[in-house]
Design a protein around this motif. Structure first.
Motif, PDB file in Angstrom:
ATOM      1  N   PHE A  11       0.837  -1.197   0.000  1.00 59.93           N
ATOM      2  CA  PHE A  11       0.000   0.000   0.000  1.00 59.93           C
ATOM      3  C   PHE A  11       0.874   1.250   0.000  1.00 59.93           C
ATOM      4  N   PHE A  12       1.897   1.246   0.848  1.00 55.56           N
ATOM      5  CA  PHE A  12       2.774   2.411   0.945  1.00 55.56           C
ATOM      6  C   PHE A  12       3.485   2.680  -0.376  1.00 55.56           C
ATOM      7  N   GLU A  13       3.929   1.631  -1.048  1.00 55.85           N
ATOM      8  CA  GLU A  13       4.619   1.812  -2.323  1.00 55.85           C
ATOM      9  C   GLU A  13       3.691   2.423  -3.366  1.00 55.85           C
ATOM     10  N   LYS A  14       2.433   1.982  -3.392  1.00 59.79           N
ATOM     11  CA  LYS A  14       1.478   2.558  -4.341  1.00 59.79           C
ATOM     12  C   LYS A  14       1.177   4.016  -3.992  1.00 59.79           C
ATOM     13  N   TYR A  15       1.011   4.290  -2.701  1.00 59.92           N
ATOM     14  CA  TYR A  15       0.757   5.666  -2.281  1.00 59.92           C
ATOM     15  C   TYR A  15       1.922   6.567  -2.653  1.00 59.92           C
ATOM     16  N   SER A  16       3.123   6.051  -2.514  1.00 62.24           N
ATOM     17  CA  SER A  16       4.323   6.847  -2.786  1.00 62.24           C
ATOM     18  C   SER A  16       4.441   7.238  -4.253  1.00 62.24           C
ATOM     19  N   GLN A  17       3.711   6.550  -5.134  1.00 63.87           N
ATOM     20  CA  GLN A  17       3.756   6.862  -6.560  1.00 63.87           C
ATOM     21  C   GLN A  17       2.652   7.826  -6.998  1.00 63.87           C
ATOM     22  N   MET A  18       1.778   8.200  -6.084  1.00 63.06           N
ATOM     23  CA  MET A  18       0.718   9.157  -6.439  1.00 63.06           C
ATOM     24  C   MET A  18       1.337  10.527  -6.716  1.00 63.06           C
ATOM     25  N   PRO A  19       0.735  11.288  -7.628  1.00 67.22           N
ATOM     26  CA  PRO A  19       1.287  12.610  -7.961  1.00 67.22           C
ATOM     27  C   PRO A  19       1.510  13.506  -6.744  1.00 67.22           C
ATOM     28  N   ARG A  20       0.560  13.520  -5.800  1.00 67.52           N
ATOM     29  CA  ARG A  20       0.724  14.390  -4.635  1.00 67.52           C
ATOM     30  C   ARG A  20       1.825  13.886  -3.712  1.00 67.52           C
ATOM     31  N   SER A  21       2.136  12.581  -3.769  1.00 70.07           N
ATOM     32  CA  SER A  21       3.225  12.044  -2.960  1.00 70.07           C
ATOM     33  C   SER A  21       4.571  12.430  -3.530  1.00 70.07           C
ATOM     34  N   ILE A  22       4.631  12.568  -4.846  1.00 72.58           N
ATOM     35  CA  ILE A  22       5.882  12.915  -5.519  1.00 72.58           C
ATOM     36  C   ILE A  22       6.053  14.433  -5.613  1.00 72.58           C
ATOM     37  N   GLY A  23       4.986  15.103  -6.014  1.00 70.57           N
ATOM     38  CA  GLY A  23       5.070  16.539  -6.273  1.00 70.57           C
ATOM     39  C   GLY A  23       4.737  17.432  -5.105  1.00 70.57           C
ATOM     40  N   GLY A  24       4.253  16.850  -4.009  1.00 71.69           N
ATOM     41  CA  GLY A  24       3.943  17.656  -2.832  1.00 71.69           C
ATOM     42  C   GLY A  24       2.694  18.494  -3.004  1.00 71.69           C
ATOM     43  N   LEU A  25       2.637  19.608  -2.323  1.00 76.62           N
ATOM     44  CA  LEU A  25       1.428  20.423  -2.279  1.00 76.62           C
ATOM     45  C   LEU A  25       1.012  20.938  -3.651  1.00 76.62           C
ATOM     46  N   ASN A  26       1.969  21.270  -4.479  1.00 78.10           N
ATOM     47  CA  ASN A  26       1.625  21.818  -5.793  1.00 78.10           C
ATOM     48  C   ASN A  26       0.967  20.797  -6.707  1.00 78.10           C
ATOM     49  N   LEU A 177     -19.627   3.754   8.928  1.00 81.99           N
ATOM     50  CA  LEU A 177     -18.507   3.065   8.308  1.00 81.99           C
ATOM     51  C   LEU A 177     -18.786   2.734   6.841  1.00 81.99           C
ATOM     52  N   ARG A 178     -17.753   2.938   6.028  1.00 84.58           N
ATOM     53  CA  ARG A 178     -17.783   2.511   4.630  1.00 84.58           C
ATOM     54  C   ARG A 178     -16.495   1.728   4.358  1.00 84.58           C
ATOM     55  N   GLN A 179     -16.637   0.488   3.933  1.00 80.06           N
ATOM     56  CA  GLN A 179     -15.456  -0.268   3.505  1.00 80.06           C
ATOM     57  C   GLN A 179     -15.323  -0.103   2.009  1.00 80.06           C
ATOM     58  N   THR A 180     -14.277   0.566   1.598  1.00 75.41           N
ATOM     59  CA  THR A 180     -14.104   0.923   0.207  1.00 75.41           C
ATOM     60  C   THR A 180     -12.720   0.497  -0.276  1.00 75.41           C
ATOM     61  N   LYS A 181     -12.455   0.800  -1.540  1.00 78.02           N
ATOM     62  CA  LYS A 181     -11.166   0.479  -2.132  1.00 78.02           C
ATOM     63  C   LYS A 181     -10.374   1.757  -2.363  1.00 78.02           C
ATOM     64  N   PHE A 182      -9.107   1.715  -1.997  1.00 81.25           N
ATOM     65  CA  PHE A 182      -8.181   2.813  -2.283  1.00 81.25           C
ATOM     66  C   PHE A 182      -6.845   2.179  -2.625  1.00 81.25           C
ATOM     67  N   LEU A 183      -6.347   2.473  -3.819  1.00 77.94           N
ATOM     68  CA  LEU A 183      -5.091   1.884  -4.296  1.00 77.94           C
ATOM     69  C   LEU A 183      -5.157   0.353  -4.255  1.00 77.94           C
ATOM     70  N   ASP A 184      -6.317  -0.167  -4.671  1.00 81.82           N
ATOM     71  CA  ASP A 184      -6.551  -1.616  -4.751  1.00 81.82           C
ATOM     72  C   ASP A 184      -6.500  -2.309  -3.401  1.00 81.82           C
ATOM     73  N   ASN A 185      -6.693  -1.579  -2.334  1.00 77.11           N
ATOM     74  CA  ASN A 185      -6.710  -2.146  -0.991  1.00 77.11           C
ATOM     75  C   ASN A 185      -8.034  -1.822  -0.306  1.00 77.11           C
ATOM     76  N   ASP A 186      -8.477  -2.722   0.580  1.00 77.72           N
ATOM     77  CA  ASP A 186      -9.653  -2.448   1.396  1.00 77.72           C
ATOM     78  C   ASP A 186      -9.297  -1.419   2.458  1.00 77.72           C
ATOM     79  N   VAL A 187     -10.088  -0.363   2.515  1.00 79.73           N
ATOM     80  CA  VAL A 187      -9.854   0.724   3.460  1.00 79.73           C
ATOM     81  C   VAL A 187     -11.179   1.088   4.115  1.00 79.73           C
ATOM     82  N   ILE A 188     -11.144   1.376   5.400  1.00 80.07           N
ATOM     83  CA  ILE A 188     -12.342   1.812   6.111  1.00 80.07           C
ATOM     84  C   ILE A 188     -12.330   3.328   6.232  1.00 80.07           C
TER      85      ILE A 188
END
Length: 244
Positions: A11-26, A177-188
């Motif tokens: 999950f962390f690796e996928k999150y780290s590849q998101m545009p906001r994870s790479i480019g920051g606030l901008n 509660l909503r169990q949903t998908k984020f970055l192909d993972n189950d997230v509450i």
């Protein structure tokens, strides 16, 4: 329930590849609106709840904040924040948002960006934030918009050719509660109406200064054509509140 999906390696690796994870606030579509809600940060003591990689902490210091405390439950997020931060006035602490227990009036400004929809008891957190703010202190938060969180699927209704026809909204008044998908993972996540967000703040002793339901800036839309659909329904709710 205190979630810590961000310490799951995949999950962390996928999150780290998101545009906001790479480019920051901008690279964050809502940043231009969130920044406009922030008070002057010069010489202020700032708390960032759910600080992630520390982008808001670093921004606060760039604006001459006196000190910044960044709180997050994920050790992986905090480890990365420490790597990219070179500032002794920023203190990163591993702590669940629900467990904060700061002294009365310890902070002038509290920021929380896209974290509080993971917290079950928003009302209790509001009380803790009110306690640790100085009188007249500011609480700026962003969450996923209730139009976005109402249905657990959090997805478009598609036509026969895969075209995005509309964003369905159902069960809006059914909070919880909503169990949903984020970055192909189950997230509450926890769905709340706009009224619940606002009234929880008022009941905790805040005055609401401004609401915002931002769209991506024109600059971001020009760079990222895939963001065009983000103008068709709100994805974020931003609230600026002041302690009475």
């Amino acid at each position: 329930m205190k979630q810590n999906k961000y310490d799951d390696l995949g999950f962390f690796e996928k999150y780290s590849q998101m545009p906001r994870s790479i480019g920051g606030l901008n690279a964050a579509g809502e940043w231009h609106e969130l920044r406009a809600l922030l008070p002057e940060l010069g010489d202020k003591n700032v708390l960032d709840l759910g600080c992630g990689f520390g982008w808001h902490c670093q921004y606060a210091r760039e604006q001459q904040a006196r000190s910044v405390v960044g709180v997050d439950l994920s050790e992986k997020m905090l480890a990365h924040a420490r790597v990219i931060t070179n500032d002794s006035a920023i203190d990163y602490r591993r702590l669940a948002i629900e467990d904060i227990d700061f002294t009365a009036g310890e902070f002038d400004v509290v920021i929380s960006s896209l974290a509080l929809h993971y917290v079950e008891r928003f009302d209790i957190v509001c009380g803790k934030i009110h306690h640790c703010l100085v009188p007249g202190g500011t609480f700026i938060l962003s969450v996923e918009h209730p139009v976005f969180t109402a249905l657990a699927a959090q997805d478009w209704h598609y036509g026969p050719q895969g075209e995005r026809l509309h964003w369905p909204v159902d069960d809006y008044q059914n909070e919880g509660l909503r169990q949903t998908k984020f970055l192909d993972n189950d997230v509450i996540k926890y769905h709340r109406t706009i009224a619940t967000y606002v009234n929880a703040l008022i009941d905790a002793g805040f005055s609401i200064m401004k609401l915002s339901e931002p769209q991506p800036s024109q600059e971001l839309l020009a760079k990222h054509s895939d963001m065009r659909d983000e103008t068709r329904r709100p994805i974020f709710l931003l609230i600026a509140a002041v302690k009475n």
